[in-house]
Design an enzyme around this catalytic site. Structure first.
Site, PDB file in Angstrom:
ATOM      1  N   SER A   1      34.129  42.617  22.142  1.00  0.00           N
ATOM      2  CA  SER A   1      35.276  42.374  21.265  1.00  0.00           C
ATOM      3  C   SER A   1      35.524  43.612  20.388  1.00  0.00           C
ATOM      4  O   SER A   1      35.623  44.720  20.917  1.00  0.00           O
ATOM      5  CB  SER A   1      35.002  41.117  20.436  1.00  0.00           C
ATOM      6  OG  SER A   1      36.147  40.701  19.760  1.00  0.00           O
TER       7      SER A   1
ATOM      8  N   ARG B   1      37.489  30.526   9.413  1.00  0.00           N
ATOM      9  CA  ARG B   1      36.467  30.343  10.422  1.00  0.00           C
ATOM     10  C   ARG B   1      36.819  29.204  11.375  1.00  0.00           C
ATOM     11  O   ARG B   1      36.545  29.285  12.572  1.00  0.00           O
ATOM     12  CB  ARG B   1      35.127  30.064   9.745  1.00  0.00           C
ATOM     13  CG  ARG B   1      33.948  30.088  10.683  1.00  0.00           C
ATOM     14  CD  ARG B   1      33.813  31.418  11.396  1.00  0.00           C
ATOM     15  NE  ARG B   1      32.513  31.575  12.012  1.00  0.00           N
ATOM     16  CZ  ARG B   1      32.085  32.679  12.595  1.00  0.00           C
ATOM     17  NH1 ARG B   1      32.870  33.737  12.656  1.00  0.00           N
ATOM     18  NH2 ARG B   1      30.887  32.747  13.119  1.00  0.00           N
TER      19      ARG B   1
ATOM     20  N   ASP C   1      38.641  33.565  28.574  1.00  0.00           N
ATOM     21  CA  ASP C   1      38.923  34.215  27.294  1.00  0.00           C
ATOM     22  C   ASP C   1      40.430  34.392  27.144  1.00  0.00           C
ATOM     23  O   ASP C   1      41.030  35.225  27.820  1.00  0.00           O
ATOM     24  CB  ASP C   1      38.211  35.577  27.249  1.00  0.00           C
ATOM     25  CG  ASP C   1      38.367  36.290  25.910  1.00  0.00           C
ATOM     26  OD1 ASP C   1      39.103  35.795  25.031  1.00  0.00           O
ATOM     27  OD2 ASP C   1      37.725  37.346  25.742  1.00  0.00           O
TER      28      ASP C   1
ATOM     29  N   HIS D   1      36.295  33.447  24.570  1.00  0.00           N
ATOM     30  CA  HIS D   1      35.961  34.776  24.056  1.00  0.00           C
ATOM     31  C   HIS D   1      34.468  34.885  23.736  1.00  0.00           C
ATOM     32  O   HIS D   1      33.873  35.950  23.876  1.00  0.00           O
ATOM     33  CB  HIS D   1      36.804  35.043  22.809  1.00  0.00           C
ATOM     34  CG  HIS D   1      36.686  36.433  22.277  1.00  0.00           C
ATOM     35  ND1 HIS D   1      37.045  37.536  23.021  1.00  0.00           N
ATOM     36  CD2 HIS D   1      36.256  36.910  21.089  1.00  0.00           C
ATOM     37  CE1 HIS D   1      36.828  38.623  22.301  1.00  0.00           C
ATOM     38  NE2 HIS D   1      36.354  38.270  21.134  1.00  0.00           N
ATOM     39  N   ASP D   2      33.871  33.786  23.315  1.00  0.00           N
ATOM     40  CA  ASP D   2      32.441  33.778  22.984  1.00  0.00           C
ATOM     41  C   ASP D   2      31.539  34.045  24.190  1.00  0.00           C
ATOM     42  O   ASP D   2      30.329  34.252  24.011  1.00  0.00           O
ATOM     43  CB  ASP D   2      32.050  32.420  22.386  1.00  0.00           C
ATOM     44  CG  ASP D   2      32.171  32.415  20.869  1.00  0.00           C
ATOM     45  OD1 ASP D   2      32.491  33.483  20.301  1.00  0.00           O
ATOM     46  OD2 ASP D   2      31.953  31.356  20.266  1.00  0.00           O
TER      47      ASP D   2
END
Lengths: 379, 379
Positions: free
Chosen positions: B158, B228, B323, B356-357
């Site tokens: 990222s 968050r 993602d 994305h993680d």
């Protein structure tokens, strides 16, 4: 010429009082309520040409036409004006169209900002949680008010499409055609997650005062603004935003700070500020929660086909390629459940770049299909 | 056995002081700064086996291993621990690995929560806006400190991948391999939009006090929490959230209210609360802004290939099918620009559901490819 020849022209809302108690899915009861509506066209003698238009998250009864007494009448058009009028796809020479502000709304119908007759203060967070089934039941009384035994059609986009479907499940004898655009049979965990972030933005705003901000003379504008900024991100598509804004800068070069540098930041702030200036925070909470709770298959052990078993309507389902909020795959789930019942259903997947908002756009192929669908309805 | 035989085991951070001024892209200057780092493995005599790991939005220098003095050492593992250790894909028997907390961070390196020696109060919003190029320049001094003329590899996911790429553009002679995972050549308007909503959540929190909340003894927890929650929604995939949470209810049935009904609501609130308890709000603003500003092609009239023209590194680019934040299509833009220069590049599109993680997950095919890439590096 303004209004255009095929516009419904200048319109006025009316508010209708319902004086018998309505009990909600939650068990709460309102002893009386108002619904604010607009109508376009004429109800025929057989009362067989009525079309109900259900609204989405931030919509209302002002679906088409203009307000003569608006500060700028030309900018007062209804939110689906491009669809409705003499000669438009939903033709008011043939149909009698009703737009209604949902119960819990903030545009005239009884909602959280209405004075609660029991306490003489605004309902605020004392207003009952409203579900799609509750709305349908409140709208049945609206049909009764107009002497409409069965709607020629019920039409809606997004949350509006969910109401149209629920009508055909709960009151199959009272709707002959359902047009559900950019809808879904239920929200995904991701959909619920976005709603929850928006709600938390509002509910943790110090000006929210547990939903009774009216008495404090404040509005949780920070929360509403964030909700709307986030909403816009999920209504649009990445492609459209790329086309519309790209990485265009507001100024000539980076200013290295947190004021808007990129056009998209300016756009989102503008949309957020505008929304926070007029929308009721409690209504926003209620509308998002109604979305979360919508799940007609739930009462049938998750079997959506079983939910539609008794419906007799003809269905028109449409979805848009760029809609990632309620993607075409979600509409296909609905179509499969209808086909499992051998119901009469047509489905269109429309090419678009406007994301979830596409349902409001006069996309030629989309409007042509809606026109054909309405032309085919016998009244 | 804890720590596992192939873990780097117990580790300790160290903080390194840099006493010559650093001027930022914005023109601002810091007269001195600290960088907090951890290292794993041994630097060889030729100083040719060093690997720098750059972190993403909320990361830090604690990349691998455990802290013996943590309340629960077994839960203190570094954020990329699964990747690094004796026998792991990034093998510490071969490589000397450096994890660094970025300038502007909140885990030991100089940042907004550091006391500004000029004013004797915390920098807060007086801390300069930091860009990826600034970070690379601060990290060059870190290489100098260790006597590392050229990194065997610079690795990041990222925003970390963006730093790795920028190294090869700005200091081509100082990096031999770039591994950029789940990155993009620049943010899209939608990406910037999500960052802006997060920033506005923080900046409009009444406890933000224009970035000088430290003196008021408060923390803009509401804003951090919303940031968050929103972040998690964009890091995960719709599919994973569907698998993980679906529409599972916390209780047996609807409670018709705004307390968490669905598991996903509970999860997002938990993640938001946890983050708000330890992360610095100003750091979050800086990190998101560095993402927005990253655009190495900008200095070359938008020509990304031209930006990479002088780089001499070998590239490993990987992206994940699920993602949607930085999709494989974004990585392919990087690959195309590298290929246009006939650079040595390999690209992997990895099947995953974690969104994305995914870059943090020990997905077998992904880790096998990383292992092969590191095995192929001569030191």
């Amino acid at each position: 010429m303004f209004p255009a020849f095929d516009s419904v022209g200048y319109v006025s809302p009316q508010t209708i009082a319902f004086d018998s108690p309505l009990t909600f899915a939650s068990g709460a009861t309102l002893n009386r309520y108002d619904l604010t509506v607009e109508t376009y066209g004429e109800l025929n003698a057989a009362r067989s040409n009525a079309v109900l238009v259900c609204h989405a998250l931030s919509g209302h009864h002002h679906v088409a036409g203009f307000y003569q007494d608006a500060p700028d009448p030309a900018k007062s058009e209804g939110w689906w004006d491009n669809l409705i009028g003499p000669g438009r796809p939903l033709d008011t020479r043939k149909f009698f169209v009703i737009g209604v502000n949902n119960l819990g709304g903030c545009h005239g119908s009884t909602g959280p900002s209405t004075i609660n007759p029991d306490t003489q203060r605004r309902y605020g967070s004392d207003f009952p949680i409203v579900t799609v089934t509750d709305w349908v039941r409140s709208q049945v009384r609206l049909a009764d008010h107009f002497g409409i035994e069965s709607f020629a059609a019920i039409l809606g986009g997004s949350l509006g499409g969910m109401q149209a479907m629920q009508w055909s499940i709960d009151f199959p004898e009272r709707v002959r055609n359902v047009l559900a655009i950019a809808a879904a049979p239920k929200l995904s965990a991701e959909n619920i997650g976005f709603n929850e972030v928006a709600r938390q933005a509002i509910r943790t705003d110090p000006d929210f005062h547990d939903g009774h901000f009216y008495q404090h003379g404040v509005v949780p504008k920070r929360g509403l603004r964030l909700s709307r900024m986030l909403g816009h991100l999920t209504y649009l598509s990445d492609d459209l935003m790329g086309e519309k804004f790209g990485r265009s800068l507001k100024g000539a070069d980076y200013k290295f700070g947190f004021e808007p540098e990129f056009e998209v930041e300016k756009y989102l702030r503008y949309q957020g500020d505008k929304f926070a200036g007029y929308f009721d925070a409690n209504t926003y909470l209620l509308m998002t929660r109604a979305l979360d709770y919508f799940d007609p298959a739930q009462a049938f052990d998750g079997n959506l086909a079983a939910a539609f078993a008794n419906s007799t309507a003809k269905y028109f389902i449409a979805a848009f390629t760029s809609d990632w909020r309620f993607s075409p795959a979600r509409s296909k789930e609905i179509v499969s459940a209808l086909l499992a019942n051998k119901h009469d259903v047509s489905f269109a997947e429309i090419e678009s770049v406007e994301g979830h908002d596409s349902f409001l756009m006069p996309i030629p192929q989309y409007h042509a299909l809606l026109r054909a669908a309405f032309d085919g309805i016998k009244v």
